[in-house]
Write a protein that holds these residues in place. Structure first.
Motif, PDB file in Angstrom:
ATOM      1  N   ASP A 119      -2.684   5.211  -6.500  1.00  0.00           N
ATOM      2  CA  ASP A 119      -1.967   5.047  -5.238  1.00  0.00           C
ATOM      3  C   ASP A 119      -2.083   6.312  -4.375  1.00  0.00           C
ATOM      4  OD1 ASP A 119      -1.226   2.531  -6.059  1.00  0.00           O
ATOM      5  OD2 ASP A 119       0.845   3.087  -6.547  1.00  0.00           O
ATOM      6  N   ARG A 179      -9.479   3.657   6.762  1.00  0.00           N
ATOM      7  CA  ARG A 179      -9.306   2.959   8.049  1.00  0.00           C
ATOM      8  C   ARG A 179     -10.522   3.159   8.955  1.00  0.00           C
ATOM      9  NH1 ARG A 179      -5.505   0.568  10.617  1.00  0.00           N
ATOM     10  NH2 ARG A 179      -5.949   1.665  12.539  1.00  0.00           N
ATOM     11  N   THR A 230      -6.367  -2.258   9.411  1.00  0.00           N
ATOM     12  CA  THR A 230      -5.280  -2.096   8.446  1.00  0.00           C
ATOM     13  C   THR A 230      -5.304  -3.204   7.409  1.00  0.00           C
ATOM     14  OG1 THR A 230      -3.926  -0.985  10.098  1.00  0.00           O
ATOM     15  CG2 THR A 230      -2.771  -1.908   8.193  1.00  0.00           C
ATOM     16  N   TYR A 264      -7.681  -2.551  -1.008  1.00  0.00           N
ATOM     17  CA  TYR A 264      -6.816  -1.900  -1.989  1.00  0.00           C
ATOM     18  C   TYR A 264      -6.405  -2.895  -3.076  1.00  0.00           C
ATOM     19  CZ  TYR A 264      -2.626   0.417  -3.818  1.00  0.00           C
ATOM     20  OH  TYR A 264      -1.684   0.979  -4.638  1.00  0.00           O
ATOM     21  N   TYR A 321      -6.491   7.447   3.156  1.00  0.00           N
ATOM     22  CA  TYR A 321      -6.178   6.309   4.023  1.00  0.00           C
ATOM     23  C   TYR A 321      -6.890   6.410   5.384  1.00  0.00           C
ATOM     24  CZ  TYR A 321      -3.457   2.537   6.094  1.00  0.00           C
ATOM     25  OH  TYR A 321      -3.090   1.360   6.694  1.00  0.00           O
ATOM     26  N   ALA A 364       0.789   6.596   3.632  1.00  0.00           N
ATOM     27  CA  ALA A 364      -0.335   7.482   3.924  1.00  0.00           C
ATOM     28  C   ALA A 364       0.118   8.935   3.895  1.00  0.00           C
ATOM     29  CB  ALA A 364      -0.929   7.145   5.282  1.00  0.00           C
ATOM     30  N   VAL A 413      -5.521   6.583  -2.643  1.00  0.00           N
ATOM     31  CA  VAL A 413      -5.603   5.721  -1.465  1.00  0.00           C
ATOM     32  C   VAL A 413      -4.779   6.303  -0.325  1.00  0.00           C
ATOM     33  CG1 VAL A 413      -5.057   3.435  -0.546  1.00  0.00           C
ATOM     34  CG2 VAL A 413      -6.142   3.657  -2.781  1.00  0.00           C
ATOM     35  N   ALA A 414      -3.606   6.826  -0.639  1.00  0.00           N
ATOM     36  CA  ALA A 414      -2.757   7.417   0.401  1.00  0.00           C
ATOM     37  C   ALA A 414      -3.453   8.617   1.052  1.00  0.00           C
ATOM     38  CB  ALA A 414      -1.414   7.849  -0.188  1.00  0.00           C
ATOM     39  N   VAL A 439      -8.183  -2.668   4.972  1.00  0.00           N
ATOM     40  CA  VAL A 439      -7.879  -1.618   3.996  1.00  0.00           C
ATOM     41  C   VAL A 439      -6.934  -2.158   2.934  1.00  0.00           C
ATOM     42  CG1 VAL A 439      -6.711   0.605   3.647  1.00  0.00           C
ATOM     43  CG2 VAL A 439      -8.305   0.324   5.554  1.00  0.00           C
ATOM     44  N   HIS A 440      -5.923  -2.890   3.335  1.00  0.00           N
ATOM     45  CA  HIS A 440      -4.948  -3.417   2.379  1.00  0.00           C
ATOM     46  C   HIS A 440      -5.595  -4.419   1.431  1.00  0.00           C
ATOM     47  CE1 HIS A 440      -0.987  -1.928   4.129  1.00  0.00           C
ATOM     48  NE2 HIS A 440      -1.942  -1.365   4.839  1.00  0.00           N
ATOM     49  N   LEU A 481       0.852  -1.181   0.000  1.00  0.00           N
ATOM     50  CA  LEU A 481       0.000   0.000   0.000  1.00  0.00           C
ATOM     51  C   LEU A 481       0.887   1.229   0.000  1.00  0.00           C
ATOM     52  CD1 LEU A 481      -3.052   0.517   0.182  1.00  0.00           C
ATOM     53  CD2 LEU A 481      -2.767   0.771   2.605  1.00  0.00           C
TER      54      LEU A 481
END
Length: 196
Positions: A34, A45, A63, A70, A41, A6, A37-38, A66-67, A3
């Protein structure tokens, strides 16, 4: 695949910038995906934590959820989100799907779907929480609601799973806040009757 790091969690994501990045991501820009998502984040979460609390005891933590979400979003590819709310709503649905898959897998294991070696010194096996059945009942009731009225199901997903506010849901669906309130009341009534 990892991932992306953040973004600064204290800085709220800029809506116009997120929308621009979502457009770039839908055009195939992996770096933009990417970055979305960052930047979102913390929201992801929060949604994952809420989803896991509603589902009871799972082996995933926020976590990990979320991963996994993703990774599923990346595999889906070619997704087009007009704005942050649509992206978070879809991410909440993906997380819901992951939780349901995990519950079903755990139930299959309980029914002998996975062979386990048992020895005399194992003691009494811990039973999985009974909430698995409840999670599946909610999922099935929501699917039934979606078949009856898709917008009511969308309101539930956005409010219950994604944690969006009534004004955000209204804007996303292109309806008034009062319509969202009525839809929420109808959906809650339907779901409570379906869960009995």
């Amino acid at each position: 695949m990892t991932l992306p790091p953040a973004a600064d969690p204290t800085a709220p994501p800029d809506g116009a910038d997120i929308t621009r990045l979502l457009r770039q991501a839908s055009a195939g820009d992996v770096a933009a995906a990417d970055e979305v998502v960052a930047r979102l984040y913390a929201d992801l979460r929060r949604i994952a934590g809420s989803r896991l609390r509603q589902s009871g005891d799972l082996t995933l933590d926020a976590t990990a959820l979320v991963h996994e979400s993703y990774l599923r979003l990346q595999r889906a590819g070619g997704l087009d989100f007009p704005d942050r709310k649509h992206f978070l709503g879809y991410a909440a649905r993906v997380m819901h799907s992951i939780v349901i898959d995990q519950v079903r897998a755990r139930q299959a294991e309980r029914r002998g779907g996975a062979l386990q070696q048992v020895t005399f010194n194992t003691g009494i096996a811990d039973l999985a929480p009974q909430r698995d059945d409840e999670v599946l009942r909610v999922h099935e009731a929501l699917a039934e609601l979606a078949a009856m009225d898709a917008r009511l199901a969308q309101v539930v997903e956005m409010r219950y799973f994604a944690g969006l506010t009534e004004p955000e849901i209204a804007e996303t669906l292109g309806v008034t806040e009062r319509t969202v309130q009525r839809d929420w009341a109808k959906a809650r009534l339907f779901l409570s009757m379906a869960m009995k």
